[in-house]
Design an enzyme around this catalytic site. Structure first.
Site, PDB file in Angstrom:
ATOM      1  CB  CYS A 244      -0.868  -0.055   1.286  1.00 18.65           C
ATOM      2  SG  CYS A 244      -1.791  -1.482   1.474  1.00 18.65           S
TER       3      CYS A 244
ATOM      4  NE  ARG B 267       4.122   1.211  -1.710  1.00 14.99           N
ATOM      5  CZ  ARG B 267       5.170   0.893  -0.702  1.00 14.99           C
ATOM      6  NH1 ARG B 267       6.670   1.258  -1.303  1.00 14.99           N
ATOM      7  NH2 ARG B 267       5.147   0.124   0.256  1.00 14.99           N
TER       8      ARG B 267
ATOM      9  CD1 TRP C 251      -2.535  -4.756  -4.267  1.00 16.22           C
ATOM     10  CD2 TRP C 251      -2.059  -6.191  -2.370  1.00 16.22           C
ATOM     11  NE1 TRP C 251      -2.385  -5.981  -4.818  1.00 16.22           N
ATOM     12  CE2 TRP C 251      -2.072  -7.068  -3.851  1.00 16.22           C
ATOM     13  CE3 TRP C 251      -1.671  -6.594  -1.411  1.00 16.22           C
ATOM     14  CZ2 TRP C 251      -1.576  -8.167  -3.669  1.00 16.22           C
ATOM     15  CZ3 TRP C 251      -1.441  -8.123  -1.086  1.00 16.22           C
ATOM     16  CH2 TRP C 251      -1.405  -8.762  -2.486  1.00 16.22           C
TER      17      TRP C 251
ATOM     18  CG  ASN D 116       1.440   0.939   3.856  1.00 22.88           C
ATOM     19  OD1 ASN D 116       0.152   1.207   3.422  1.00 22.88           O
ATOM     20  ND2 ASN D 116       2.280   1.525   3.210  1.00 22.88           N
ATOM     21  N   GLY D 117       0.447  -2.968   6.068  1.00 20.79           N
ATOM     22  CA  GLY D 117       0.993  -3.958   6.863  1.00 20.79           C
ATOM     23  C   GLY D 117      -0.009  -4.873   7.217  1.00 20.79           C
TER      24      GLY D 117
ATOM     25  CD  GLU E  91      13.584 -11.559 -14.585  1.00 23.08           C
ATOM     26  OE1 GLU E  91      12.987 -10.308 -14.545  1.00 23.08           O
ATOM     27  OE2 GLU E  91      13.277 -12.571 -13.739  1.00 23.08           O
TER      28      GLU E  91
ATOM     29  CE  LYS F 168      10.911  -8.654 -15.398  1.00 21.27           C
ATOM     30  NZ  LYS F 168      10.542  -9.216 -14.469  1.00 21.27           N
TER      31      LYS F 168
ATOM     32  CD  GLU G 142       6.828 -10.088 -13.129  1.00 23.68           C
ATOM     33  OE1 GLU G 142       6.820  -9.835 -12.108  1.00 23.68           O
ATOM     34  OE2 GLU G 142       7.661  -9.666 -14.215  1.00 23.68           O
TER      35      GLU G 142
ATOM     36  CG  HIS H  17      14.015 -35.286 -18.349  1.00 18.85           C
ATOM     37  ND1 HIS H  17      14.291 -36.483 -18.306  1.00 18.85           N
ATOM     38  CD2 HIS H  17      15.255 -34.972 -19.038  1.00 18.85           C
ATOM     39  CE1 HIS H  17      15.504 -37.044 -18.559  1.00 18.85           C
ATOM     40  NE2 HIS H  17      15.885 -35.899 -18.909  1.00 18.85           N
TER      41      HIS H  17
ATOM     42  CE  LYS I 152       9.634  -2.009  -8.582  1.00 18.14           C
ATOM     43  NZ  LYS I 152      10.029  -2.694  -9.763  1.00 18.14           N
TER      44      LYS I 152
END
Length: 615
Positions: free
Chosen positions: A2, A27, A75, A101-102, A487, A491, A494, A510, A610
């Site tokens: 947040c 964020r 959030w 926040n938290g 990576e 990307k 995401e 495999h 973020k």
């Protein structure tokens, strides 16, 4: 995740709060709100959705009060996204307001207790217990600082909070435990925020609250105290060398694209002043480890999450080759809950762009209990991670606003390469000629990337157009480029919402080979700078024989690769140690261009934030 903004001073409050919140949009959030004191009334305005919804409400708000206010983007963790659950939250009297926040872990028990005392709650959030606890404490004191301090002693969990009280309309109180909070110091005004970009339009002088600290802010005053006993705390402000324009798009369509193009400078900033190409020396005294301690190490454990975890996987190849140390790479979310074998001869390397990643911090704290030493790789000055390690290699990448990490990743790779060079020479496994070869390649890399971005980007745009309708991608790499395949797939997932998987190419037989047909694009990383090149060519032939669509990234002049692939992007020759950086950039561009064509929100992908500051 947040965003918090608070202000006390002489400015018109609403524009300051909105601008600060706008700079924290990266964020991730689902609702927004502000609280202001206006003509003797404490007013709270909240809206579900993006800031534009809050802006539309405030555009019709006639008053333009000056003086003091709080803003928040939420959030959701407790309670669905809704206007009722949006911050700020009040107490029963309507005189106390809190942004948070938290996560308050014992909120359920506190809420039951407060309800039994007659308190009425209007949301499903854990946050709402805080203003009610403060309300109880204000029955016994007229000191807001003391009341907040006493209330927070009953709270278990993570929090960064800002508090206003109608009866003390010139005071803002802030406190922190396991969730980031920064104070901006201005002339006749002060700010609080959950991240630095929110205060940069007005000041670059900041203080970082540590866990268990509380702050009292007025227009001309900023005082810090220990939360447990209100003992004064003295700190020197830090000057942040980011100007406000660095947090803007600078003419690019998206922050992510801007940050992709900032990578040559970010990499340069990471190694600038830390190496000498002529003497092949690397100087990183900030790690706070003596040569004797480095020689005595018997193990390295890298802790990270998400993209930073992939940087750690690359570092495993580098450190095991040149420092001759066994390296374990762990996800923070897994390491913290498993048994592990570390001791005082072990080195823990936590990696985090923000320095506030909850799982990485928790894992670091567990690892430190064994007596292991710790060096952080981090981008944010004064963050929690950097304060809980013996030393830090700062990446100096500047603010990264796009949720999907780009320049943070390549600057982490650069920092880890510096650490490898330093350890390799001290431990006697990296010779002068080898070190000079790598360092000279690294010094040339920013210029190589500048040219690559100009020449490769148009090719990537064409490739993205041809494949943006596909629903599945496979990314293949070997050796040090296997983590880059991971990576690259991350990307694409995401920001374009296409299912993608990264695999070690030798593992294709495999399982993943069963997926390959004419509708499956397969991205392959096949530079000629390593002995696995021929093996990679064999893997490509296996894909071709099953009619997979091959998108190959290889070395300039590789005509054989061009003949095998449907699309080829050829990159400059580089040292093996530098190939993860060089090959990452075009994969970032591919993900970006596919997402743009598909109409996705590139900078703020759905469901992502973020900084993951809660478990």
């Amino acid at each position: 995740m947040c965003g918090i903004v608070g202000y006390v001073g002489k400015r018109s409050v609403i524009p300051v709060l909105l601008e600060g919140l706008r700079r924290l949009e990266y964020r991730g959030y689902d609702s927004a709100g502000i609280a202001i004191i206006n003509e003797g009334r404490l007013e709270v305005i909240r809206a579900l959705g993006k800031l534009i919804q809050l802006q539309e409400i405030l555009d019709s708000y006639a008053a333009r009060p000056k003086g003091i206010g709080l803003g928040h983007t939420r959030w959701a963790t407790h309670g669905e996204p809704s206007q009722a659950n949006a911050h700020p939250h009040r107490d029963c009297t309507g005189e106390v307001v809190v942004v948070h926040n938290g996560i308050i872990e014992n909120y359920h028990a506190l809420r039951q207790e407060l309800e039994a005392q007659g308190h009425v709650f209007t949301s499903q959030t854990d946050t709402e217990v805080i203003p009610h606890l403060i309300e109880e404490e204000l029955k016994h004191t007229n000191d807001l600082l003391r009341a907040v301090g006493q209330a927070l002693k009953r709270v278990e969990g993570a929090y960064a909070i800002g508090v206003l009280w109608l009866r003390d309309p010139k005071t803002l109180v802030a406190a922190r435990n396991q969730s980031p909070l920064v104070i901006g110091l201005g002339e006749g005004e002060n700010f609080i925020a959950s991240d630095i970009p929110a205060v940069l339009p007005w000041t670059n002088k900041v203080l970082f609250l540590d866990d268990g600290e509380i702050a009292l802010l007025r227009a001309e005053q900023c005082q810090l105290f220990r939360l447990d006993d209100l003992t004064p705390v003295t700190k020197e402000p830090k000057v942040v060398n980011w100007d406000a324009s660095m947090a803007e798009k600078a003419g690019y369509k998206h922050f992510m694209l801007k940050e992709i193009y900032e990578q040559p400078q970010a990499i340069l900033n990471t190694f600038r002043g830390r190496l000498d190409p002529e003497t092949a020396e690397v100087d990183i005294p900030e790690i706070q480890l003596s040569p004797e301690e480095i020689k005595a190490l018997n193990k390295i454990c890298i802790l990270a999450c998400g993209t930073s975890y992939h940087a750690g996987l690359v570092a495993k190849y580098l450190l095991e080759r040149w420092a001759q140390l066994p390296v374990e790479v762990d996800l923070g979310s897994e390491f913290r809950y498993r048994d592990f074998l570390l001791d005082e001869r072990s080195l823990v390397i936590p990696i985090s762009q923000s320095g506030e990643t909850a799982d990485t911090l928790a894992s670091l704290r567990r690892a430190r209990q064994t007596g292991a030493k710790a060096i952080a790789i981090c981008n944010v000055l004064g963050s929690t991670l950097t304060r809980e390690t013996d030393g830090t290699i700062y990446t100096h990448a500047g603010p990264e606003i796009g949720v999907a990490s780009t320049k943070a990743f390549t600057s982490q790779l650069t920092a880890l390469l510096l650490l490898t060079l330093y350890f390799g020479k001290i431990r006697g496994h990296l010779g002068q000629d080898q070190a000079r070869r790598i360092i000279r390649g690294l010094v040339q890399l920013p210029q190589q990337l500048e040219g690559l971005l100009q020449t490769v980007h148009p090719l990537i745009q064409d490739m993205a157009y041809d494949y943006h309708r596909k629903q599945h991608f496979l990314y293949l790499g070997r050796n040090i480029l296997f983590p880059v395949a991971l990576e690259g797939a991350l990307k694409l997932k995401e920001i374009s919402y296409i299912h993608a998987e990264g695999y070690a190419a030798g593992e294709m037989k495999h399982g993943p080979i069963a997926l390959i047909d004419e509708d499956m694009p397969v991205v392959v990383l096949a530079p000629r700078n390593h002995h696995v090149y021929e093996k990679m060519i064999s893997n490509i032939e296996e894909v071709r024989s099953r009619r997979g669509q091959i998108l190959a990234f290889g070395t300039e002049g590789d005509e054989a690769l061009e003949k095998l692939a449907n699309h080829t992007v050829l990159l400059p020759e580089c040292e093996w140690e530098l190939s993860p950086i060089l090959y990452t950039v075009p994969l970032q561009l591919l993900a970006y261009e596919v997402a743009v064509i598909r109409g996705c929100d590139v900078d703020q992908p759905r469901n992502l934030a973020k900084s993951v500051t809660v478990e």
